[in-house]
Scaffold this active site. Structure first.
Site, PDB file in Angstrom:
ATOM      1  N   LYS A  14      16.227  -5.479 -10.204  1.00  0.00           N
ATOM      2  CA  LYS A  14      16.524  -6.870  -9.838  1.00  0.00           C
ATOM      3  C   LYS A  14      15.562  -7.851 -10.507  1.00  0.00           C
ATOM      4  O   LYS A  14      15.986  -8.875 -11.037  1.00  0.00           O
ATOM      5  CB  LYS A  14      16.465  -7.050  -8.311  1.00  0.00           C
ATOM      6  CG  LYS A  14      17.469  -6.183  -7.551  1.00  0.00           C
ATOM      7  CD  LYS A  14      17.480  -6.496  -6.063  1.00  0.00           C
ATOM      8  CE  LYS A  14      16.209  -6.137  -5.334  1.00  0.00           C
ATOM      9  NZ  LYS A  14      15.975  -4.675  -5.176  1.00  0.00           N
ATOM     10  N   ARG A  89      18.016  -9.195   3.178  1.00  0.00           N
ATOM     11  CA  ARG A  89      17.933  -7.739   3.306  1.00  0.00           C
ATOM     12  C   ARG A  89      18.412  -7.240   4.653  1.00  0.00           C
ATOM     13  O   ARG A  89      18.365  -6.029   4.905  1.00  0.00           O
ATOM     14  CB  ARG A  89      16.473  -7.308   3.138  1.00  0.00           C
ATOM     15  CG  ARG A  89      16.117  -6.706   1.784  1.00  0.00           C
ATOM     16  CD  ARG A  89      14.609  -6.463   1.786  1.00  0.00           C
ATOM     17  NE  ARG A  89      14.187  -5.445   0.883  1.00  0.00           N
ATOM     18  CZ  ARG A  89      13.670  -5.677  -0.335  1.00  0.00           C
ATOM     19  NH1 ARG A  89      13.555  -6.900  -0.786  1.00  0.00           N
ATOM     20  NH2 ARG A  89      13.268  -4.688  -1.071  1.00  0.00           N
ATOM     21  N   ARG A 128       6.986   3.289 -12.092  1.00  0.00           N
ATOM     22  CA  ARG A 128       6.442   1.935 -11.972  1.00  0.00           C
ATOM     23  C   ARG A 128       5.082   1.980 -11.267  1.00  0.00           C
ATOM     24  O   ARG A 128       4.180   1.214 -11.586  1.00  0.00           O
ATOM     25  CB  ARG A 128       7.438   1.057 -11.195  1.00  0.00           C
ATOM     26  CG  ARG A 128       7.023  -0.404 -11.112  1.00  0.00           C
ATOM     27  CD  ARG A 128       8.137  -1.284 -10.554  1.00  0.00           C
ATOM     28  NE  ARG A 128       8.257  -1.204  -9.113  1.00  0.00           N
ATOM     29  CZ  ARG A 128       9.196  -1.835  -8.395  1.00  0.00           C
ATOM     30  NH1 ARG A 128      10.102  -2.585  -8.995  1.00  0.00           N
ATOM     31  NH2 ARG A 128       9.230  -1.728  -7.088  1.00  0.00           N
ATOM     32  N   ARG A 134       1.123  -1.219  -7.259  1.00  0.00           N
ATOM     33  CA  ARG A 134       1.752  -1.383  -5.944  1.00  0.00           C
ATOM     34  C   ARG A 134       1.641  -0.095  -5.143  1.00  0.00           C
ATOM     35  O   ARG A 134       2.204   0.929  -5.521  1.00  0.00           O
ATOM     36  CB  ARG A 134       3.228  -1.756  -6.111  1.00  0.00           C
ATOM     37  CG  ARG A 134       3.431  -3.214  -6.443  1.00  0.00           C
ATOM     38  CD  ARG A 134       4.888  -3.550  -6.642  1.00  0.00           C
ATOM     39  NE  ARG A 134       5.732  -3.207  -5.501  1.00  0.00           N
ATOM     40  CZ  ARG A 134       6.985  -3.607  -5.381  1.00  0.00           C
ATOM     41  NH1 ARG A 134       7.537  -4.353  -6.312  1.00  0.00           N
ATOM     42  NH2 ARG A 134       7.694  -3.240  -4.329  1.00  0.00           N
ATOM     43  N   ARG A 146      11.754   3.447   2.056  1.00  0.00           N
ATOM     44  CA  ARG A 146      12.362   2.200   1.569  1.00  0.00           C
ATOM     45  C   ARG A 146      13.842   2.398   1.270  1.00  0.00           C
ATOM     46  O   ARG A 146      14.663   1.515   1.529  1.00  0.00           O
ATOM     47  CB  ARG A 146      11.618   1.692   0.333  1.00  0.00           C
ATOM     48  CG  ARG A 146      10.243   1.118   0.692  1.00  0.00           C
ATOM     49  CD  ARG A 146       9.311   1.076  -0.484  1.00  0.00           C
ATOM     50  NE  ARG A 146       9.757   0.178  -1.543  1.00  0.00           N
ATOM     51  CZ  ARG A 146       9.290   0.225  -2.789  1.00  0.00           C
ATOM     52  NH1 ARG A 146       8.391   1.119  -3.141  1.00  0.00           N
ATOM     53  NH2 ARG A 146       9.739  -0.635  -3.672  1.00  0.00           N
TER      54      ARG A 146
HETATM   55  P1  ADP Z   1      11.675  -3.558  -4.105  1.00  0.00           P
HETATM   56  O1  ADP Z   1      12.974  -4.242  -4.356  1.00  0.00           O
HETATM   57  O2  ADP Z   1      11.126  -2.838  -5.278  1.00  0.00           O
HETATM   58  O3  ADP Z   1      11.656  -2.727  -2.856  1.00  0.00           O
HETATM   59  P2  ADP Z   1      10.405  -6.057  -3.346  1.00  0.00           P
HETATM   60  O4  ADP Z   1       9.346  -6.549  -4.252  1.00  0.00           O
HETATM   61  O5  ADP Z   1      11.702  -6.791  -3.312  1.00  0.00           O
HETATM   62  O6  ADP Z   1      10.567  -4.567  -3.806  1.00  0.00           O
HETATM   63  O7  ADP Z   1       9.853  -5.944  -1.854  1.00  0.00           O
HETATM   64  C1  ADP Z   1       8.687  -5.247  -1.517  1.00  0.00           C
HETATM   65  C2  ADP Z   1       8.571  -5.129  -0.005  1.00  0.00           C
HETATM   66  O8  ADP Z   1       8.456  -6.455   0.579  1.00  0.00           O
HETATM   67  C3  ADP Z   1       9.774  -4.504   0.703  1.00  0.00           C
HETATM   68  O9  ADP Z   1       9.700  -3.084   0.710  1.00  0.00           O
HETATM   69  C4  ADP Z   1       9.631  -5.106   2.114  1.00  0.00           C
HETATM   70  O10 ADP Z   1       8.618  -4.442   2.855  1.00  0.00           O
HETATM   71  C5  ADP Z   1       9.122  -6.522   1.838  1.00  0.00           C
HETATM   72  N1  ADP Z   1      10.266  -7.464   1.730  1.00  0.00           N
HETATM   73  C6  ADP Z   1      10.694  -8.080   0.589  1.00  0.00           C
HETATM   74  N2  ADP Z   1      11.770  -8.857   0.864  1.00  0.00           N
HETATM   75  C7  ADP Z   1      12.025  -8.724   2.183  1.00  0.00           C
HETATM   76  C8  ADP Z   1      13.023  -9.239   3.061  1.00  0.00           C
HETATM   77  N3  ADP Z   1      13.987 -10.049   2.624  1.00  0.00           N
HETATM   78  N4  ADP Z   1      12.961  -8.898   4.376  1.00  0.00           N
HETATM   79  C9  ADP Z   1      12.002  -8.093   4.831  1.00  0.00           C
HETATM   80  N5  ADP Z   1      11.050  -7.541   4.064  1.00  0.00           N
HETATM   81  C10 ADP Z   1      11.049  -7.849   2.750  1.00  0.00           C
END
Ligand code: ADP
Length: 192
Positions: A14, A89, A128, A134, A146
Protein backbone atom coordinates in the site's frame (compact mmCIF):
# COMPACT_ATOMS: atom_id res chain seq x y z
CA UNK A 1 -12.95 15.35 -4.73
CA UNK A 2 -11.27 12.03 -5.40
CA UNK A 3 -11.09 10.03 -2.17
CA UNK A 4 -9.43 6.63 -2.44
CA UNK A 5 -9.04 3.89 0.14
CA UNK A 6 -5.93 1.85 -0.61
CA UNK A 7 -6.74 -1.48 0.96
CA UNK A 8 -5.06 -4.84 1.54
CA UNK A 9 -3.26 -6.92 4.15
CA UNK A 10 -0.07 -5.77 5.87
CA UNK A 11 2.82 -5.96 3.45
CA UNK A 12 0.64 -5.87 0.35
CA UNK A 13 2.42 -2.78 -0.96
CA UNK A 14 0.00 0.00 0.00
CA UNK A 15 2.71 2.49 0.95
CA UNK A 16 4.66 1.92 -2.27
CA UNK A 17 1.58 2.26 -4.44
CA UNK A 18 0.28 5.30 -2.54
CA UNK A 19 3.40 7.21 -3.58
CA UNK A 20 2.62 6.50 -7.26
CA UNK A 21 -1.06 7.40 -6.95
CA UNK A 22 -0.26 10.66 -5.16
CA UNK A 23 1.89 11.72 -8.12
CA UNK A 24 -0.66 10.65 -10.69
CA UNK A 25 -3.77 12.23 -9.11
CA UNK A 26 -2.24 14.94 -6.92
CA UNK A 27 -3.84 13.81 -3.68
CA UNK A 28 -2.79 13.92 -0.04
CA UNK A 29 -1.54 10.55 1.23
CA UNK A 30 -2.65 9.77 4.78
CA UNK A 31 -1.17 6.61 6.32
CA UNK A 32 -2.36 5.97 9.87
CA UNK A 33 0.65 3.64 10.35
CA UNK A 34 3.01 6.50 9.41
CA UNK A 35 1.14 8.90 11.69
CA UNK A 36 1.49 6.47 14.60
CA UNK A 37 5.18 5.93 13.86
CA UNK A 38 5.73 9.69 13.86
CA UNK A 39 4.04 9.96 17.28
CA UNK A 40 6.01 6.97 18.62
CA UNK A 41 9.25 8.48 17.34
CA UNK A 42 8.51 11.62 19.31
CA UNK A 43 7.40 9.75 22.45
CA UNK A 44 4.13 11.68 22.60
CA UNK A 45 1.30 10.40 24.85
CA UNK A 46 -0.52 9.23 21.69
CA UNK A 47 2.65 7.49 20.51
CA UNK A 48 3.15 5.72 23.81
CA UNK A 49 -0.43 4.50 23.80
CA UNK A 50 -0.19 3.34 20.18
CA UNK A 51 3.06 1.50 20.85
CA UNK A 52 1.44 -0.77 23.41
CA UNK A 53 -0.86 -2.15 20.67
CA UNK A 54 1.39 -1.94 17.60
CA UNK A 55 4.21 -3.87 19.28
CA UNK A 56 1.84 -6.82 19.70
CA UNK A 57 0.41 -6.63 16.20
CA UNK A 58 -2.96 -5.45 17.50
CA UNK A 59 -5.07 -2.54 16.30
CA UNK A 60 -4.95 0.77 18.11
CA UNK A 61 -8.45 1.45 19.57
CA UNK A 62 -10.93 3.04 17.16
CA UNK A 63 -11.53 6.29 19.05
CA UNK A 64 -7.81 7.04 19.17
CA UNK A 65 -7.30 6.21 15.49
CA UNK A 66 -10.40 8.03 14.26
CA UNK A 67 -9.52 11.18 16.27
CA UNK A 68 -6.01 11.24 14.84
CA UNK A 69 -7.30 10.75 11.27
CA UNK A 70 -9.84 13.57 11.59
CA UNK A 71 -7.16 15.95 12.88
CA UNK A 72 -4.97 15.16 9.90
CA UNK A 73 -7.79 15.73 7.39
CA UNK A 74 -8.99 18.91 9.13
CA UNK A 75 -5.54 20.43 9.11
CA UNK A 76 -5.11 19.65 5.37
CA UNK A 77 -8.43 20.59 3.81
CA UNK A 78 -7.13 22.50 0.82
CA UNK A 79 -6.51 19.44 -1.38
CA UNK A 80 -8.17 17.69 -4.32
CA UNK A 81 -8.74 14.54 -2.31
CA UNK A 82 -7.13 11.93 -0.11
CA UNK A 83 -5.55 8.51 -0.34
CA UNK A 84 -6.35 6.69 2.87
CA UNK A 85 -3.72 4.00 3.50
CA UNK A 86 -4.23 1.65 6.44
CA UNK A 87 -7.55 3.31 7.31
CA UNK A 88 -10.36 2.30 7.77
CA UNK A 89 -9.33 -1.03 9.35
CA UNK A 90 -12.60 -1.79 11.15
CA UNK A 91 -16.30 -1.32 10.36
CA UNK A 92 -16.69 1.41 13.04
CA UNK A 93 -13.75 3.25 11.42
CA UNK A 94 -15.44 2.95 8.00
CA UNK A 95 -18.73 4.25 9.38
CA UNK A 96 -16.97 7.15 11.13
CA UNK A 97 -15.13 8.01 7.90
CA UNK A 98 -18.34 7.97 5.85
CA UNK A 99 -20.08 10.30 8.31
CA UNK A 100 -17.07 12.60 8.56
CA UNK A 101 -16.74 12.92 4.76
CA UNK A 102 -20.45 13.39 4.28
CA UNK A 103 -20.39 16.29 6.80
CA UNK A 104 -17.80 17.82 4.47
CA UNK A 105 -20.02 17.29 1.44
CA UNK A 106 -17.90 14.53 -0.02
CA UNK A 107 -17.53 10.72 0.08
CA UNK A 108 -15.31 7.77 -0.74
CA UNK A 109 -14.89 7.41 -4.51
CA UNK A 110 -13.32 3.94 -4.56
CA UNK A 111 -11.73 1.25 -2.44
CA UNK A 112 -8.95 -0.57 -4.27
CA UNK A 113 -7.67 -3.74 -2.61
CA UNK A 114 -4.26 -5.28 -3.28
CA UNK A 115 -4.62 -9.03 -3.34
CA UNK A 116 -1.53 -10.91 -2.07
CA UNK A 117 -1.53 -14.38 -0.48
CA UNK A 118 -0.48 -15.02 3.13
CA UNK A 119 2.80 -16.85 2.37
CA UNK A 120 3.99 -14.01 0.17
CA UNK A 121 3.02 -11.45 2.85
CA UNK A 122 4.97 -13.19 5.60
CA UNK A 123 7.99 -13.36 3.28
CA UNK A 124 7.75 -9.67 2.37
CA UNK A 125 7.30 -8.50 5.96
CA UNK A 126 10.21 -10.55 7.33
CA UNK A 127 12.31 -9.19 4.50
CA UNK A 128 11.19 -5.60 5.22
CA UNK A 129 12.03 -6.22 8.89
CA UNK A 130 15.69 -6.66 7.98
CA UNK A 131 15.94 -2.97 7.06
CA UNK A 132 12.81 -1.14 8.23
CA UNK A 133 13.71 -0.99 11.90
CA UNK A 134 10.07 -1.89 12.59
CA UNK A 135 9.78 -4.26 15.56
CA UNK A 136 6.40 -5.44 14.25
CA UNK A 137 8.10 -6.75 11.07
CA UNK A 138 10.75 -8.77 12.90
CA UNK A 139 8.81 -11.47 14.65
CA UNK A 140 6.90 -14.17 12.78
CA UNK A 141 4.32 -14.53 15.56
CA UNK A 142 3.53 -10.78 15.55
CA UNK A 143 3.23 -10.91 11.76
CA UNK A 144 0.85 -13.87 11.99
CA UNK A 145 -1.21 -11.92 14.53
CA UNK A 146 -1.43 -8.92 12.17
CA UNK A 147 -2.68 -11.20 9.38
CA UNK A 148 -5.23 -12.74 11.72
CA UNK A 149 -6.44 -9.30 12.82
CA UNK A 150 -6.71 -8.34 9.15
CA UNK A 151 -8.83 -11.40 8.37
CA UNK A 152 -11.02 -11.04 11.48
CA UNK A 153 -11.55 -7.29 11.73
CA UNK A 154 -10.42 -5.55 8.57
CA UNK A 155 -11.47 -7.73 5.62
CA UNK A 156 -15.16 -6.79 6.16
CA UNK A 157 -14.38 -3.18 5.25
CA UNK A 158 -14.11 -4.41 1.64
CA UNK A 159 -17.73 -5.62 1.76
CA UNK A 160 -18.88 -2.39 3.42
CA UNK A 161 -17.88 -0.48 0.26
CA UNK A 162 -18.76 -3.22 -2.22
CA UNK A 163 -22.36 -2.85 -1.02
CA UNK A 164 -22.32 0.47 -2.92
CA UNK A 165 -20.21 -0.94 -5.80
CA UNK A 166 -17.12 0.99 -4.77
CA UNK A 167 -14.74 -1.89 -4.01
CA UNK A 168 -12.46 -3.63 -6.44
CA UNK A 169 -9.62 -6.17 -6.13
CA UNK A 170 -6.31 -5.94 -7.95
CA UNK A 171 -3.56 -8.57 -8.18
CA UNK A 172 -0.83 -7.27 -5.88
CA UNK A 173 2.00 -9.22 -7.50
CA UNK A 174 4.14 -8.19 -10.46
CA UNK A 175 6.29 -5.11 -10.88
CA UNK A 176 5.50 -1.89 -9.01
CA UNK A 177 4.64 -0.25 -12.36
CA UNK A 178 2.33 -3.07 -13.44
CA UNK A 179 0.45 -2.85 -10.16
CA UNK A 180 0.11 0.93 -10.29
CA UNK A 181 -1.25 0.86 -13.81
CA UNK A 182 -3.83 -1.75 -12.73
CA UNK A 183 -4.78 0.51 -9.82
CA UNK A 184 -5.13 3.59 -12.02
CA UNK A 185 -7.31 1.70 -14.52
CA UNK A 186 -9.62 0.56 -11.70
CA UNK A 187 -9.80 3.96 -10.03
CA UNK A 188 -10.60 5.69 -13.32
CA UNK A 189 -13.38 3.19 -13.94
CA UNK A 190 -14.87 3.61 -10.44
CA UNK A 191 -14.70 7.41 -10.51
CA UNK A 192 -16.67 7.80 -13.76
P1 ADP B 1 0.99 -2.58 7.73
O1 ADP B 1 -0.01 -2.23 6.68
O2 ADP B 1 2.31 -2.99 7.20
O3 ADP B 1 0.46 -3.51 8.78
P2 ADP B 1 0.78 0.06 8.92
O4 ADP B 1 1.99 0.91 8.83
O5 ADP B 1 -0.40 0.43 8.09
O6 ADP B 1 1.35 -1.36 8.57
O7 ADP B 1 0.31 -0.07 10.44
C1 ADP B 1 1.16 -0.48 11.48
C2 ADP B 1 0.35 -0.74 12.74
O8 ADP B 1 -0.28 0.50 13.17
C3 ADP B 1 -0.80 -1.73 12.60
O9 ADP B 1 -0.37 -3.07 12.75
C4 ADP B 1 -1.73 -1.27 13.74
O10 ADP B 1 -1.25 -1.73 15.00
C5 ADP B 1 -1.56 0.25 13.74
N1 ADP B 1 -2.60 0.87 12.88
C6 ADP B 1 -2.39 1.48 11.67
N2 ADP B 1 -3.57 1.92 11.17
C7 ADP B 1 -4.53 1.57 12.05
C8 ADP B 1 -5.95 1.71 12.08
N3 ADP B 1 -6.62 2.29 11.08
N4 ADP B 1 -6.61 1.25 13.17
C9 ADP B 1 -5.96 0.67 14.18
N5 ADP B 1 -4.64 0.47 14.21
C10 ADP B 1 -3.92 0.92 13.16
Amino acid sequence: MLNIILFGPPGSGKGTQAAHLVDHYNLLHISTGDLFRYEMGNDTPLGLEAKSYISKGELVPDEVTIGMLKNKVNSNSDVGGYIFDGFPRTIPQAEALDTFLSEKGTSITALVALDVDDDEIVKRLLNRGLTSGRADDNDASIIRNRIEVYNNETAQVYDHYSASDKSTKIAGTGTVEEISSRLITSIDKLSK
